[in-house]
Write a protein that holds these residues in place. Structure first.
Motif, mmCIF file in Angstrom:
data_model
loop_
_atom_site.group_PDB
_atom_site.id
_atom_site.type_symbol
_atom_site.label_atom_id
_atom_site.label_comp_id
_atom_site.label_asym_id
_atom_site.label_seq_id
_atom_site.Cartn_x
_atom_site.Cartn_y
_atom_site.Cartn_z
ATOM 1 N N ALA A 1 0.837 -1.200 0.000
ATOM 2 C CA ALA A 1 0.000 0.000 0.000
ATOM 3 C C ALA A 1 0.872 1.250 0.000
ATOM 4 O O ALA A 1 1.929 1.289 0.616
ATOM 5 C CB ALA A 1 -0.911 0.002 1.223
ATOM 6 N N PHE A 2 0.401 2.262 -0.699
ATOM 7 C CA PHE A 2 1.088 3.543 -0.755
ATOM 8 C C PHE A 2 0.193 4.579 -0.119
ATOM 9 O O PHE A 2 -0.972 4.690 -0.471
ATOM 10 C CB PHE A 2 1.371 3.950 -2.205
ATOM 11 N N SER A 3 0.716 5.349 0.786
ATOM 12 C CA SER A 3 -0.083 6.435 1.354
ATOM 13 C C SER A 3 0.055 7.666 0.475
ATOM 14 O O SER A 3 0.966 7.760 -0.338
ATOM 15 C CB SER A 3 0.379 6.760 2.775
ATOM 16 N N TRP A 4 -0.849 8.623 0.630
ATOM 17 C CA TRP A 4 -0.816 9.813 -0.224
ATOM 18 C C TRP A 4 0.429 10.642 -0.003
ATOM 19 O O TRP A 4 0.805 11.424 -0.846
ATOM 20 C CB TRP A 4 -2.083 10.630 -0.057
ATOM 21 N N PHE A 5 1.125 10.437 1.122
ATOM 22 C CA PHE A 5 2.352 11.197 1.363
ATOM 23 C C PHE A 5 3.447 10.839 0.364
ATOM 24 O O PHE A 5 4.330 11.627 0.107
ATOM 25 C CB PHE A 5 2.880 10.945 2.787
ATOM 26 N N ILE B 1 -9.164 3.096 -15.504
ATOM 27 C CA ILE B 1 -7.768 2.980 -15.061
ATOM 28 C C ILE B 1 -7.693 2.132 -13.796
ATOM 29 O O ILE B 1 -6.873 1.214 -13.692
ATOM 30 C CB ILE B 1 -7.142 4.373 -14.820
ATOM 31 N N LEU B 2 -8.563 2.408 -12.844
ATOM 32 C CA LEU B 2 -8.518 1.708 -11.552
ATOM 33 C C LEU B 2 -8.855 0.227 -11.669
ATOM 34 O O LEU B 2 -8.433 -0.570 -10.832
ATOM 35 C CB LEU B 2 -9.446 2.395 -10.553
ATOM 36 N N TRP C 1 -8.501 8.460 -5.403
ATOM 37 C CA TRP C 1 -9.154 7.170 -5.611
ATOM 38 C C TRP C 1 -8.152 6.030 -5.714
ATOM 39 O O TRP C 1 -8.514 4.865 -5.586
ATOM 40 C CB TRP C 1 -10.012 7.218 -6.864
ATOM 41 N N GLY C 2 -6.893 6.367 -5.969
ATOM 42 C CA GLY C 2 -5.874 5.337 -6.092
ATOM 43 C C GLY C 2 -4.561 5.931 -6.533
ATOM 44 O O GLY C 2 -4.383 7.160 -6.539
ATOM 45 N N LEU D 1 -7.710 2.469 -4.007
ATOM 46 C CA LEU D 1 -7.909 2.561 -2.567
ATOM 47 C C LEU D 1 -9.261 1.966 -2.178
ATOM 48 O O LEU D 1 -10.261 2.213 -2.856
ATOM 49 C CB LEU D 1 -7.855 4.019 -2.108
ATOM 50 N N PRO D 2 -9.325 1.220 -1.079
ATOM 51 C CA PRO D 2 -10.613 0.681 -0.636
ATOM 52 C C PRO D 2 -11.567 1.790 -0.185
ATOM 53 O O PRO D 2 -12.779 1.680 -0.350
ATOM 54 C CB PRO D 2 -10.251 -0.245 0.524
ATOM 55 N N ASN D 3 -11.002 2.862 0.371
ATOM 56 C CA ASN D 3 -11.775 4.029 0.802
ATOM 57 C C ASN D 3 -11.074 5.276 0.278
ATOM 58 O O ASN D 3 -9.979 5.597 0.741
ATOM 59 C CB ASN D 3 -11.869 4.099 2.324
ATOM 60 N N PRO D 4 -11.686 5.976 -0.687
ATOM 61 C CA PRO D 4 -11.056 7.189 -1.230
ATOM 62 C C PRO D 4 -10.738 8.192 -0.128
ATOM 63 O O PRO D 4 -11.465 8.299 0.861
ATOM 64 C CB PRO D 4 -12.116 7.734 -2.178
ATOM 65 N N GLU D 5 -9.621 8.909 -0.300
ATOM 66 C CA GLU D 5 -9.147 9.885 0.686
ATOM 67 C C GLU D 5 -9.394 11.297 0.170
ATOM 68 O O GLU D 5 -9.023 11.634 -0.951
ATOM 69 C CB GLU D 5 -7.649 9.704 0.938
ATOM 70 N N LYS D 6 -10.003 12.121 0.991
ATOM 71 C CA LYS D 6 -10.263 13.527 0.645
ATOM 72 C C LYS D 6 -8.924 14.273 0.595
ATOM 73 O O LYS D 6 -8.019 13.991 1.368
ATOM 74 C CB LYS D 6 -11.174 14.142 1.703
ATOM 75 N N TYR D 7 -8.813 15.197 -0.321
ATOM 76 C CA TYR D 7 -7.650 16.084 -0.369
ATOM 77 C C TYR D 7 -8.152 17.505 -0.601
ATOM 78 O O TYR D 7 -9.293 17.711 -1.008
ATOM 79 C CB TYR D 7 -6.644 15.665 -1.463
ATOM 80 N N ASN D 8 -7.308 18.472 -0.337
ATOM 81 C CA ASN D 8 -7.674 19.871 -0.511
ATOM 82 C C ASN D 8 -7.373 20.273 -1.949
ATOM 83 O O ASN D 8 -6.215 20.426 -2.324
ATOM 84 C CB ASN D 8 -6.899 20.741 0.484
#
Length: 120
Positions: A2-6, A22-23, A51-52, A101-108
């Motif tokens: 897994a890759f984190s958004w960082f 794509i996903l 999303w990934g 990603l199993p759960n999409p992550e919000k970003y600004n």
């Protein structure tokens, strides 16, 4: 792994239905109007969420209409659209190592961003 958004320095904004293709691994070539030098691991963004992730490993082009028609399985664009006189997408951004990603992550989302977003 897994890759984190960082770990993703850049995020690419991709509209539907392209991001879903794509996903799921059906689309390996993202068509754009220009070249990119942003090679490496990127986040895949849509509507304010990550999303990934994918690896953008090469930019090909400009591709002719004939090449685009032959490679339809990679970019998933209908032949009618490719052969229309106003079709301007000539550069294929090649993607692999896709991770949804199993759960999409919000970003600004910064105001005015249309293709790329700096995430870190």
């Amino acid at each position: 792994m897994a890759f984190s958004w960082f770990r993703a320095m850049k995020g690419l904004i991709v509209r539907e239905p392209w991001i879903s293709l794509i996903l799921t691994g059906q689309k390996t070539m993202e068509m754009r109007k220009t070249r990119t030098k942003n090679i490496g691991r990127i986040a895949l963004l849509n509507r304010g969420y990550i999303w990934g992730y994918a690896t953008l490993y090469r930019c090909e082009g400009p591709l002719s209409k004939e090449e685009l028609l032959q490679r339809a399985g990679e970019h998933c664009i209908a032949s009618e659209r490719i052969t229309s006189p106003d079709f301007q997408y000539k550069f294929g951004w090649m993607l692999n190592q896709v991770e949804k990603l199993p759960n999409p992550e919000k970003y600004n989302h910064p105001r005015g961003a249309q293709s790329w977003v700096n995430l870190s």
